[in-house]
Design an enzyme around this catalytic site. Structure first.
Site, short mmCIF file in Angstrom:
data_model
loop_
_atom_site.label_atom_id
_atom_site.label_comp_id
_atom_site.label_asym_id
_atom_site.label_seq_id
_atom_site.Cartn_x
_atom_site.Cartn_y
_atom_site.Cartn_z
N THR A 194 17.69 -45.96 10.94
CA THR A 194 17.20 -44.61 10.67
C THR A 194 16.83 -44.51 9.20
O THR A 194 17.46 -45.13 8.34
CB THR A 194 18.25 -43.55 11.00
OG1 THR A 194 19.36 -43.70 10.09
CG2 THR A 194 18.76 -43.70 12.42
N GLU A 341 18.43 -41.55 17.14
CA GLU A 341 19.62 -41.84 17.94
C GLU A 341 19.41 -41.56 19.43
O GLU A 341 20.23 -41.98 20.25
CB GLU A 341 20.80 -41.01 17.43
CG GLU A 341 21.31 -41.39 16.06
CD GLU A 341 20.53 -40.79 14.90
OE1 GLU A 341 21.01 -40.89 13.75
OE2 GLU A 341 19.44 -40.21 15.13
N LYS A 451 21.53 -20.50 2.59
CA LYS A 451 22.49 -19.40 2.62
C LYS A 451 22.33 -18.58 1.35
O LYS A 451 22.64 -19.04 0.25
CB LYS A 451 23.93 -19.90 2.75
CG LYS A 451 24.92 -18.79 3.12
CD LYS A 451 26.26 -19.35 3.55
CE LYS A 451 27.14 -18.23 4.10
NZ LYS A 451 28.45 -18.75 4.58
N TRP A 456 22.34 -16.38 6.41
CA TRP A 456 21.61 -17.61 6.68
C TRP A 456 20.11 -17.31 6.81
O TRP A 456 19.72 -16.35 7.46
CB TRP A 456 22.10 -18.26 7.97
CG TRP A 456 23.49 -18.81 7.88
CD1 TRP A 456 24.61 -18.29 8.45
CD2 TRP A 456 23.92 -19.97 7.16
NE1 TRP A 456 25.72 -19.05 8.15
CE2 TRP A 456 25.32 -20.09 7.35
CE3 TRP A 456 23.27 -20.91 6.37
CZ2 TRP A 456 26.06 -21.12 6.78
CZ3 TRP A 456 24.02 -21.94 5.81
CH2 TRP A 456 25.39 -22.04 6.02
#
Length: 557
Positions: A194, A341, A451, A456
């Site tokens: 990755t 993955e 944040k 958020w």
């Protein structure tokens, strides 16, 4: 071989029954019968038939065997997207060896890290990438055999002393007959690394069974779409996702399984890609939004449109401005979601009569989402305490998944593998919501969510809104430290060539309008906009927000 396990005395497997292990060699069964005269091309360099492809796979398997390689050995490839890569996709794992696809867009030290971590015994090496392995006898000592690729005249090139042979020469001198064995379908077939944004790349690995199941589920989910969107026997396929990255989303495997005409473009250059699309009437491809933008820009410069080109998009969020440009340029695009993955596809757009009845604006919005789970995929949304959230289109949580093709851990990194699989579900680290009809909407990456003042903020939602300004070519929103609010959003924007006089105030006006309409909280309007010539991207073309945050902190924008 598999056997029937059943206590009923009447159910016994016939003595000579074939258990049919799900291994990669089975993917060639249909094409060997119906596609022998279909063609595979490497850019403008060569074209051959599937019949020749099958012989070349056998020849490559014999070359590897004659070099002393055996089942379980690792064979690495460093090449552009080519017919040679496709041959390795089959010959290496079909021989019971493990194929390592090396990400040639990583830095040299990371390339060497992945090679030394995986420890391949053989390397199929494009001449362009030879400097990356340096003096491999010292810098990558596991490599015992090197096979040389060269698109120029390899016979007159001065070959490094460590090369054991030129690919075409070795193939031409090898037998074109090889009896690929059956073995346990749970045998490891491939590994790659990755391009994570933190630390060293992590190795993922997949078995034959996992790859075959991913291919079947992804292909079927694509084919179920309406005419004009789904894959068809008559499609012409060309990848625009690198073959080193998650098997080019496994599409070369299922294109070969179907027996499609295939084109491999080599290095991704916009003019060459469009030339090949037009020359071969390419109808099926896939890539990240960066590639889509390259194609549209090139075609606009030519004053033309694409004709029947279907592209599956993933890797990063498609903003609605780019989606509209793709639609206007004649591209039939669909979005999906996956990760290294997950081998990779987990979801893709569904397009049927319901979606066809939508207005253009509704279609653009819908197509820019991440679709619905493909066959066999299970999804849940978990809050920070692991509680399951409802699929109501509003509740958000981390997307966790189960499917039969997910990597079971990270190569030589059990701790990271255990973290990936906390609670028996694979953790994507993506914050998402799912509508009552099963449509997936990625809200943000866990590491990219902002944040501010205890609230958020979704960077993706801000990007979606500001991208609607006609001047915006690319946009990325990052969170930067703020003494008062903790973090504040900042937008980095590249402008279209004919909109260079646009100001930050012009674009922020879109954000303020969204606040007035209730589409964005007031604190979601960026504190600053920086115009940049080029966005930092990862080795696979995704926007690299980690690098952006570092560059912003160093006043490099």
């Amino acid at each position: 071989m598999t056997t029937i396990l059943n206590q009923h005395e009447d159910y016994h497997q016939a003595q000579d029954a074939y258990g049919f292990p799900l291994i990669i060699k089975q993917l060639l069964n249909r094409a060997r019968i119906v596609s022998r005269h279909q063609t595979i091309s490497y850019a403008d360099k060569l074209t051959y038939t599937y019949a020749e492809f099958f012989k070349r796979i056998n020849r490559l398997a014999n070359v590897l065997k004659n070099m002393g390689l055996k089942q379980g050995d690792m064979v690495a490839v460093m090449d552009w997207d080519s017919h040679r890569y496709l041959e390795a996709y089959f010959a290496v794992p079909m021989s019971g060896m493990i194929l390592q696809t090396v990400n040639v867009r990583l830095s040299e030290d990371k390339v060497l890290y992945t090679i030394n971590h995986a420890k391949p015994k053989a390397l199929l090496l494009n001449a362009e990438f030879a400097p990356m392995i340096k003096n491999h006898q010292f810098d990558a000592p596991s490599i015992e055999k090197v096979i040389w690729f060269d698109d120029e005249d390899a016979h007159v090139a001065e070959l490094p002393s460590y090369v054991d042979g030129i690919y075409e020469d070795l193939l031409s001198s090898a037998s074109d007959e090889f009896d690929f064995p059956d073995f346990d379908e749970n045998t490891i077939a491939t590994t790659f690394y990755t391009s994570g944004t933190t630390g060293n790349p992590k190795g993922v690995f997949f078995t034959h069974r996992q790859i075959v199941l991913q291919i079947l589920a992804s292909m079927a989910s694509t084919a179920l779409n309406a005419e004009g969107q789904g894959v068809r026997y008559t499609d012409v396929y060309m990848p625009m996702t690198p073959m080193f990255h998650v098997h080019a989303w496994c599409v070369p495997y299922w294109a070969t399984l179907i027996g499609l005409k295939q084109i491999y473009p080599g290095r991704y250059l916009a003019n060459k890609l469009v030339d090949l699309i037009e020359e071969h009437n390419v109808t099926l491809s896939h890539g990240v939004p960066t590639i889509l933008q390259m194609l549209i820009t090139e075609m606009n410069q030519r004053g033309g449109k694409f004709n029947g080109l279907k592209i599956s998009l993933g890797g990063s969020k498609l903003n609605e401005s780019l989606a509209k440009r793709a639609y206007e340029c004649g591209i039939e695009f669909m979005c999906g979601f996956g990760m290294s993955e997950s081998c990779p596809t987990l979801s893709r757009s569904i397009f049927d009569d319901k979606q066809k009845a939508m207005s253009l604006e509704e279609q653009i919005n819908y197509r820019s989402l991440s679709g619905s789970p493909i066959l066999l995929v299970n999804m849940e949304l978990w809050d920070e305490n692991g509680r399951k959230q409802p699929f109501d289109g509003e509740a958000t949580g981390e997307l966790v998944v189960r499917a039969p093709w997910l990597t079971q851990s990270y190569f030589k990194d059990h701790d990271a593998g255990n973290e990936l699989w906390r609670g028996g579900w694979m953790h994507t680290q993506d914050i998402a919501c799912i509508t009552p009809d099963g449509t997936l909407k990625i809200v943000d990456r866990l590491k990219d969510v902002i944040k501010s003042g205890g609230e958020w903020i979704s960077s993706i939602e801000i990007e979606r809104i500001l991208s609607l300004h006609p001047s915006v070519a690319e946009i990325a929103v990052i969170g930067i430290p703020d003494e008062r609010w903790g973090e504040r959003p900042v937008a980095l924007i590249t402008l279209k060539p004919d909109h260079t006089n646009t100001t930050a105030e012009d674009i922020l006006a879109i954000g303020h309008q969204a606040v007035e309409k209730g589409h964005l909280p007031k604190y979601g309007v960026p504190s600053d906009i920086k115009f940049v010539k080029e966005m930092p991207k990862t080795s696979v073309g995704k926007l690299d927000k980690k690098v952006m945050r570092q560059m912003y902190s160093q006043n490099l924008f």
